[in-house]
Design a protein around this motif. Structure first.
Motif, mmCIF file in Angstrom:
data_model
loop_
_atom_site.group_PDB
_atom_site.id
_atom_site.type_symbol
_atom_site.label_atom_id
_atom_site.label_comp_id
_atom_site.label_asym_id
_atom_site.label_seq_id
_atom_site.Cartn_x
_atom_site.Cartn_y
_atom_site.Cartn_z
ATOM 1 N N GLU A 466 0.825 -1.203 0.000
ATOM 2 C CA GLU A 466 0.000 0.000 0.000
ATOM 3 C C GLU A 466 0.861 1.255 0.000
ATOM 4 O O GLU A 466 0.561 2.242 -0.678
ATOM 5 N N VAL A 467 1.950 1.235 0.773
ATOM 6 C CA VAL A 467 2.855 2.390 0.829
ATOM 7 C C VAL A 467 3.469 2.648 -0.539
ATOM 8 O O VAL A 467 3.507 3.793 -1.025
ATOM 9 N N THR A 508 0.716 11.891 -0.531
ATOM 10 C CA THR A 508 1.141 10.503 -0.299
ATOM 11 C C THR A 508 0.960 10.125 1.169
ATOM 12 O O THR A 508 0.482 9.021 1.490
ATOM 13 N N ALA A 509 1.332 11.025 2.080
ATOM 14 C CA ALA A 509 1.193 10.746 3.511
ATOM 15 C C ALA A 509 -0.270 10.513 3.884
ATOM 16 O O ALA A 509 -0.608 9.579 4.636
ATOM 17 N N ILE A 510 -1.164 11.367 3.362
ATOM 18 C CA ILE A 510 -2.595 11.195 3.636
ATOM 19 C C ILE A 510 -3.087 9.867 3.073
ATOM 20 O O ILE A 510 -3.863 9.140 3.717
ATOM 21 N N ARG A 515 -4.924 4.252 3.664
ATOM 22 C CA ARG A 515 -4.738 2.849 3.285
ATOM 23 C C ARG A 515 -4.502 1.973 4.525
ATOM 24 O O ARG A 515 -4.994 0.832 4.602
ATOM 25 N N LEU A 516 -3.769 2.517 5.520
ATOM 26 C CA LEU A 516 -3.544 1.740 6.745
ATOM 27 C C LEU A 516 -4.854 1.566 7.514
ATOM 28 O O LEU A 516 -5.105 0.502 8.088
ATOM 29 N N GLU A 517 -5.695 2.601 7.522
ATOM 30 C CA GLU A 517 -6.989 2.482 8.199
ATOM 31 C C GLU A 517 -7.829 1.376 7.567
ATOM 32 O O GLU A 517 -8.505 0.604 8.267
ATOM 33 N N ALA A 518 -7.763 1.271 6.209
ATOM 34 C CA ALA A 518 -8.508 0.210 5.528
ATOM 35 C C ALA A 518 -7.940 -1.166 5.888
ATOM 36 O O ALA A 518 -8.693 -2.130 6.102
ATOM 37 N N LEU A 519 -6.615 -1.258 5.976
ATOM 38 C CA LEU A 519 -5.991 -2.528 6.360
ATOM 39 C C LEU A 519 -6.370 -2.902 7.788
ATOM 40 O O LEU A 519 -6.668 -4.067 8.093
ATOM 41 N N ALA A 532 -0.432 1.097 14.240
ATOM 42 C CA ALA A 532 -0.360 2.560 14.195
ATOM 43 C C ALA A 532 0.961 2.933 13.544
ATOM 44 O O ALA A 532 1.926 2.180 13.564
ATOM 45 N N GLN A 533 1.025 4.142 12.986
ATOM 46 C CA GLN A 533 2.237 4.538 12.262
ATOM 47 C C GLN A 533 2.499 6.017 12.452
ATOM 48 O O GLN A 533 1.642 6.780 12.924
#
Length: 620
Positions: A466-467, A508-510, A515-519, A532-533
């Motif tokens: 995702e990143v 990109t940061a947003i 994408r992490l929230e979806a994961l 968390a990141q």
């Protein structure tokens, strides 16, 4: 390069050369025919030529037949007899006498007189008397027909006895011509007559041109004699036979001196006589037989005969060797269009030489097959280079795609000559993005204790995917993965303005956060612990380029902006904010996004500077 590698590298040209050698061995007739087509084309593109003076055709044309059909309106008895074909032979006697009176040097009849006149014996006697008076100035046409006759399968449509016996000096001219396989009449009729004489003996007369000029055709050791027409039908000066029959028109012609010392051929040109042949310049209408004989006469008056030297046995091997040699020479050129251009220029130059040989030197050499082989080799070599170049670009794109965005990788791959300049070491200003999973060490220990290392790797790979996609979407470059952290850069290797790079970094940061929230939602639904990141952005100079050893080298960035990002990571964790950036990045984005001023912090190795956090980021 070893022998196998060399063969593989030049396999396309070697296979093509083999194809030429093999196909040419079965296509000798096609090679020959192709050279003849080229000779036709060469003559036609150069246009009509000047016909030697004092060569004239008297045509039994459509106009003459139309006038003859209305001859009953005339007061002249000799014209009233012309309403039906064949005309009385007394008419031909009249035409012969008037041409001689007008000063004609010699007259050839492209007509057959093999049967008695349908107008009676007196008609034949009138023509015979005219022939006796002018026996040394007239040639009558005869023709050989394939048959089961007494002359080796041929029968000769000779003069009817009353005309043949008119005078011992009466000359005959063979009217036969032999078309090529494609139906085009190219060979001189004189060549056909000589072939028949060699097979059947002197019973076969010489061709019409030889009889008119009173000389045998030139003997050629190797070449084949071809006609060299002067242009489309009626290029050779042509007069309607009616102009010789109608008294007033004839008087004007005689007065003009047109026929003085002229070689005259009399023959049909009207379509109803079916004496039209496919030839060079003929087009759809066909070339009258009388004009074909006149062309041979004109060629011999010029002292030239178009000589065709067909491809020799083994010509296919010569073409194959030419293709192989040229292909190997072109392989030294990397650009496909360059290869094709060189081959095209060489082919056009070869064709030009061929055209000059045909139209100036009167030689038809196997030039067209050489030009085709050169051009085809250029096409094959260019296509081979294109395939290899595309394969190299694809391989380069796949290699660059490991750390560059697809668009950037494609841009570099499409311009491989610029790749070295883009990837070489240089000092540039960039935006650096670093993402890191919070508490990853503890999480790793927990998963390891549970024996779920494979799940840990799967989750980490899903996160990195995702990143990377988020970075590539904004034309960024993934520099490296450091454990659970990702280092990306905007502005290298393809440079952009600082404002554009800062905007791309924020987006990109947003995107990474979303994408992490979806994961996390997917992992929670599976009963797994969410992650968390922190994401940090810095702006400044770096040294970018291929860095490493002779055995291992990697494209990376090092420098001030990278060090700043590393320090900002600790500040982000300390302030419990998700997206944090340096003061330089905040200045570049201006008021596009709401920011929180986190205050001034000391940065190791640098002077203290203000740090900002994005308000839209979810606090952790």
């Amino acid at each position: 390069m070893n022998k196998f590698g060399w063969l593989k590298s030049h396999s396309a040209i070697l296979l093509f050369s083999g194809f030429i050698a093999l196909a040419g061995s079965f296509g000798q007739q096609e090679l020959r025919q192709g050279e003849l087509w080229f000779a036709d084309w060469a003559q036609e593109i150069t246009g009509p030529r000047t016909v030697p003076k004092k060569l004239i055709i008297v045509a039994i044309d459509d106009f003459s037949l139309q006038q003859a059909a209305n001859a009953d309106l005339s007061d002249l008895n000799e014209l009233q007899q012309l309403r039906q074909w064949p005309w009385p032979r007394s008419t031909h006697a009249l035409v012969l006498s008037r041409l001689i009176a007008a000063g004609a040097k010699v007259i050839g009849f492209d007509l057959l007189f093999d049967t008695p006149s349908s107008h009676g014996k007196e008609d034949d006697a009138t023509f015979a008397a005219s022939l006796r008076r002018h026996a040394n100035q007239v040639v009558l046409g005869v023709q050989a027909l394939s048959s089961q006759g007494p002359v080796a399968g041929l029968s000769l449509l000779d003069l009817t006895p009353s005309l043949r016996n008119a005078h011992p000096s009466i000359k005959r001219g063979l009217l036969n011509g032999r078309p090529d396989r494609d139906g085009v009449l190219r060979r001189t009729p004189g060549t056909t007559s000589m072939d028949l004489r060699q097979k059947l003996g002197p019973a076969v007369p010489l061709g019409m041109a030889s009889a008119l000029l009173n000389t045998p055709p030139e003997t050629q050791n190797k070449g084949i004699s071809l006609l060299a027409p002067y242009g489309p039908p009626r290029t050779i000066p042509t007069f309607s036979i009616w102009e010789l029959l109608e008294p007033k028109a004839y008087a004007a012609l005689k007065q003009s001196g047109t026929f003085q010392d002229a070689i005259v051929l009399i023959g049909p040109t009207a379509a109803v006589f079916q004496d039209l042949h496919r030839s060079v310049f003929s087009g759809a209408m066909g070339m009258p037989g009388v004009e074909i004989h006149a062309t041979e006469v004109a060629n011999r008056l010029e002292g030239r005969i178009l000589q065709f030297f067909p491809p020799i046995p083994g010509w296919n091997l010569i073409l194959a060797a030419l293709a192989c040699g040229l292909g190997l020479a072109l392989s030294g050129m990397e650009r496909p269009l360059q290869r094709l251009g060189v081959a095209a220029i060489a082919a056009v130059g070869t064709l030009f030489v061929g055209v000059v040989l045909v139209t100036k030197a009167w030689l038809v050499l196997p030039i067209a097959s050489i030009a085709v082989a050169i051009l085809a080799t250029g096409i094959i070599s260019s296509a081979d280079a294109t395939v290899k170049l595309q394969w190299q670009r694809r391989r380069l794109r796949n290699t660059l795609g490991r750390y560059l965005s697809p668009a950037v990788a494609a841009e570099i791959a499409d311009k491989p000559n610029n790749a070295e300049g883009l990837l070489q070491s240089r000092l540039v200003d960039v935006v650096v993005l670093m993402s890191d999973i919070r508490g990853f060490t503890a999480f790793t220990q927990s998963m390891t204790a549970k024996g779920e290392v494979h799940k840990l790797v799967d989750r980490l790979n899903a996160y990195f995917s995702e990143v990377v996609e988020a970075v590539h979407t904004q034309q960024g470059t993934v520099d490296k993965f450091i454990g659970d952290a990702t280092l990306a850069v905007f502005g290298a290797p393809v440079q952009r303005s600082g404002a554009i790079n800062a905007e791309a970094g924020i987006k990109t940061a947003i995107a990474i956060q979303e994408r992490l929230e979806a994961l996390n939602q997917a992992w929670i639904s599976e009963g797994q612990e969410p992650w968390a990141q922190v994401i940090v952005l810095s702006y400044g100079w770096v040294v970018s380029g291929n860095i490493g050893s002779n055995s291992r080298m990697d494209y990376t960035v090092i420098g001030d902006a990278v060090n700043t990002a590393s320090r900002l990571e600790q500040i982000a964790k300390q302030c419990k904010r998700t997206i944090v950036m340096s003061e330089a990045v905040a200045e570049l984005i201006g008021d596009q996004w709401p920011l929180d001023d986190l205050g001034e912090f000391p940065i190791r190795g640098q002077k203290p500077q203000r740090v900002f956090a994005l308000q839209t980021a979810t606090p952790q």
